[in-house]
Design an enzyme around this catalytic site. Structure first.
Site, short mmCIF file in Angstrom:
data_model
loop_
_atom_site.label_atom_id
_atom_site.label_comp_id
_atom_site.label_asym_id
_atom_site.label_seq_id
_atom_site.Cartn_x
_atom_site.Cartn_y
_atom_site.Cartn_z
N ASP A 52 0.80 -1.14 0.14
CA ASP A 52 -0.20 0.14 0.05
C ASP A 52 0.94 1.35 -0.06
OD1 ASP A 52 -3.10 0.37 1.05
OD2 ASP A 52 -2.17 2.16 0.80
N THR A 55 -1.75 6.30 1.32
CA THR A 55 -2.64 7.58 0.97
C THR A 55 -3.21 7.95 2.12
OG1 THR A 55 -4.45 6.66 -0.12
CG2 THR A 55 -2.58 7.00 -1.71
N ALA A 101 -5.91 -1.63 -5.03
CA ALA A 101 -5.30 -0.21 -4.96
C ALA A 101 -5.93 0.76 -5.83
CB ALA A 101 -3.91 -0.10 -5.21
N SER A 104 -10.79 5.81 -4.69
CA SER A 104 -11.97 5.15 -4.70
C SER A 104 -13.44 5.90 -4.50
CB SER A 104 -11.87 3.73 -3.72
OG SER A 104 -12.02 4.71 -2.42
N THR A 150 -15.52 -2.33 -10.28
CA THR A 150 -17.00 -1.85 -9.61
C THR A 150 -17.96 -1.87 -10.55
OG1 THR A 150 -17.78 0.40 -9.01
CG2 THR A 150 -16.09 0.66 -10.34
N ASP A 151 -19.18 -1.79 -10.05
CA ASP A 151 -20.48 -1.71 -10.93
C ASP A 151 -20.63 -0.53 -11.53
OD1 ASP A 151 -21.22 -0.53 -8.64
OD2 ASP A 151 -22.91 -1.43 -8.24
N GLU A 152 -19.83 0.66 -11.21
CA GLU A 152 -20.02 1.91 -11.50
C GLU A 152 -19.70 2.19 -12.86
OE1 GLU A 152 -19.23 5.17 -8.71
OE2 GLU A 152 -19.55 3.79 -7.11
N TYR A 176 -14.16 8.87 -11.49
CA TYR A 176 -13.72 7.50 -10.71
C TYR A 176 -14.08 6.47 -11.51
CZ TYR A 176 -14.51 3.61 -7.91
OH TYR A 176 -14.59 2.22 -7.20
N LYS A 180 -11.98 3.42 -13.60
CA LYS A 180 -11.99 2.07 -13.25
C LYS A 180 -12.19 1.52 -14.71
CE LYS A 180 -11.66 0.45 -9.94
NZ LYS A 180 -10.67 -0.36 -9.06
N TYR A 233 -27.79 13.65 -0.18
CA TYR A 233 -27.55 14.33 -1.47
C TYR A 233 -28.78 14.20 -2.22
CZ TYR A 233 -22.37 13.72 -0.55
OH TYR A 233 -20.96 13.47 -0.25
#
Ligand code: NAD
Ligand code: TYD
Length: 367
Positions: A52, A55, A101, A104, A150-152, A176, A180, A233
């Protein structure tokens, strides 16, 4: 012949690949640290090199209970340092990379996308280059490179649209998600072009111990305890699919050992919640644990919406369930109770993060 063997292994649910030494990147972050705990308790004979860059999101204290484990080693390094990665792969005869890593946090990517492109795209490429050089150039054919995504990457769904399958088009909306998505494509290209044994998982929102308190669930728990506003939000009707972190890790475990090379597997909990419902539930559970502040729902505060906020994510996990017999072990009821209890029992951990003193602690203990 190889295809027949793979099909046989899948049908018989036999292990195709047995890792011996793993390099886990992002090991001091939320999912990475849970993964190292999970792996060493399940496979104590495997060596785990936990790397790592520490950060703001990396906290070595997440791994402190493992410091005395004979097969645990921590390496403070950046995935962008290709030479260092090559050296580690060679020195330890690493046969498996599990790549967590990343930068995120979507909100941070909106305010400063550069770090996301650097770490998530260039950093992933740096790892792939090192893996190619050490494994492929030296013809070490028994290896795995698992990329945690990620599903994003799939973008956003309308309320009545079917959940994301592995065949969905990539339509990332935040910097982001775009970073990815790019790294997923580069991983794929390293299999198709050079023959690297890669797999990818695209998982939904995780929750559980050691999650940095900038993410929704730990932030709400911490703010309930401090009597601070609980920021929602926009209208709070955005939907996310939530999975307990070790259920994510169980999925990765199955993919590394039994998954098919060059395949993507969605991992999810079939557990869709609107943000406002999640926050209300956490408030109700906090009322039981911490009655002084009850009702905590009075702290709910609607704030300006996130730019480009994705409305809904939902995962169709049929492929990993049918091919690899994957099934989440936690229900949301058990997982969220466990998680709240962990944050109550580990108040020092998140308080040190919130006041920044975890950095001093790391300096003092580890340098
Ligand atoms: P996190 O931010 O908690 O941890 C990321 C870790 O990576 C940190 O410890 C950080 O120090 C480390 N890191 C960052 N840049 C680095 C670099 N250049 N070199 C070495 N280490 C570096 O993130 P997380 O929530 O644990 O997510 C881990 C992975 O899982 C990410 O790839 C993320 O995209 C993916 N993912 C997360 C979720 C989720 O809900 N959290 C869901 C699906 C997928
Ligand atoms: P987050 O935990 O940041 O994960 P992601 O953006 O990757 O899904 O946020 C989860 C959801 O909660 C997302 O729709 C944004 C929303 N959210 C809030 O409403 N308030 C907050 O303070 C935070 C951090 C998130």
């Amino acid at each position: 012949m190889q295809i027949v063997l793979i099909m046989e292994s899948i049908i018989m649910n036999k292990t195709i690949f047995e890792p011996k030494c793993l390099l886990v990147t992002g090991a001091a972050g939320f999912i990475g640290s849970n993964f190292v705990h999970y792996w060493l308790s399940k496979y104590p004979d495997n060596k785990v090199i936990s790397l790592d860059a520490l950060t703001y999101a990396g906290n070595r204290a997440n791994l402190s209970e493992l410091e005395t484990h004979h097969n645990f080693e921590f390496v403070h390094a950046d995935i962008l340092d290709t030479n260092k990665i090559e050296l580690l792969l060679e020195q330890h005869s690493i046969d498996t990379i599990v790549h967590f890593a990343a930068e995120s946090h979507v909100d941070r990517s909106i305010h400063g996308p550069d770090a996301f492109l650097k770490t998530n795209i260039e950093g992933s490429h740096s790892l792939l280059k090192a893996a190619k050089k050490v494994w492929l150039d030296k013809q070490i054919m028994k290896h795995r490179f698992h990329h945690v995504s990620t599903d994003e990457v799939y973008g956003t769904l309308a309320a009545d649209a079917p959940a994301f399958t592995e065949k969905n088009q990539y339509l990332p909306n935040s910097p982001y998600a775009a970073s990815k998505a790019s790294s997923d494509h580069i991983v794929r290209s390293y299999h198709h072009t050079y023959g690297l044994n890669t797999t990818i998982s695209n998982c939904s929102n995780n929750y559980g111990p050691y999650q940095f308190p900038e993410k929704l669930i730990p932030l709400i728990i911490a703010n309930c305890l401090d009597g601070k506003p609980l920021p929602i939000y926009g209208d709070g009707k955005q939907i996310r699919d939530w999975l307990y972190v070790d259920d994510h890790n169980r999925g990765i475990d199955l993919i590394i050992r039994n998954g098919q090379i060059d395949n993507t597997y969605n991992i999810g909990g079939n557990n869709e919640w609107t943000n406002i419902d999640i926050v209300t539930l956490v408030c109700e559970l906090m009322d039981q644990h911490h009655p002084e502040g009850a009702p905590h729902s009075q702290l709910i505060t609607y704030v300006k919406d996130r730019l480009g906020h994705d409305r809904r994510y939902a995962i169709n996990a049929t492929k990993i369930m049918s091919e690899l017999s994957y099934k989440p072990e936690e229900t949301f009821e058990t997982g969220i109770r466990k998680t709240i209890q962990w944050y109550l029992d580990n108040e020092q951990w998140w308080r040190k993060i919130m006041d920044g003193s975890y950095r001093d602690w790391i300096e003092k203990n580890y340098t």
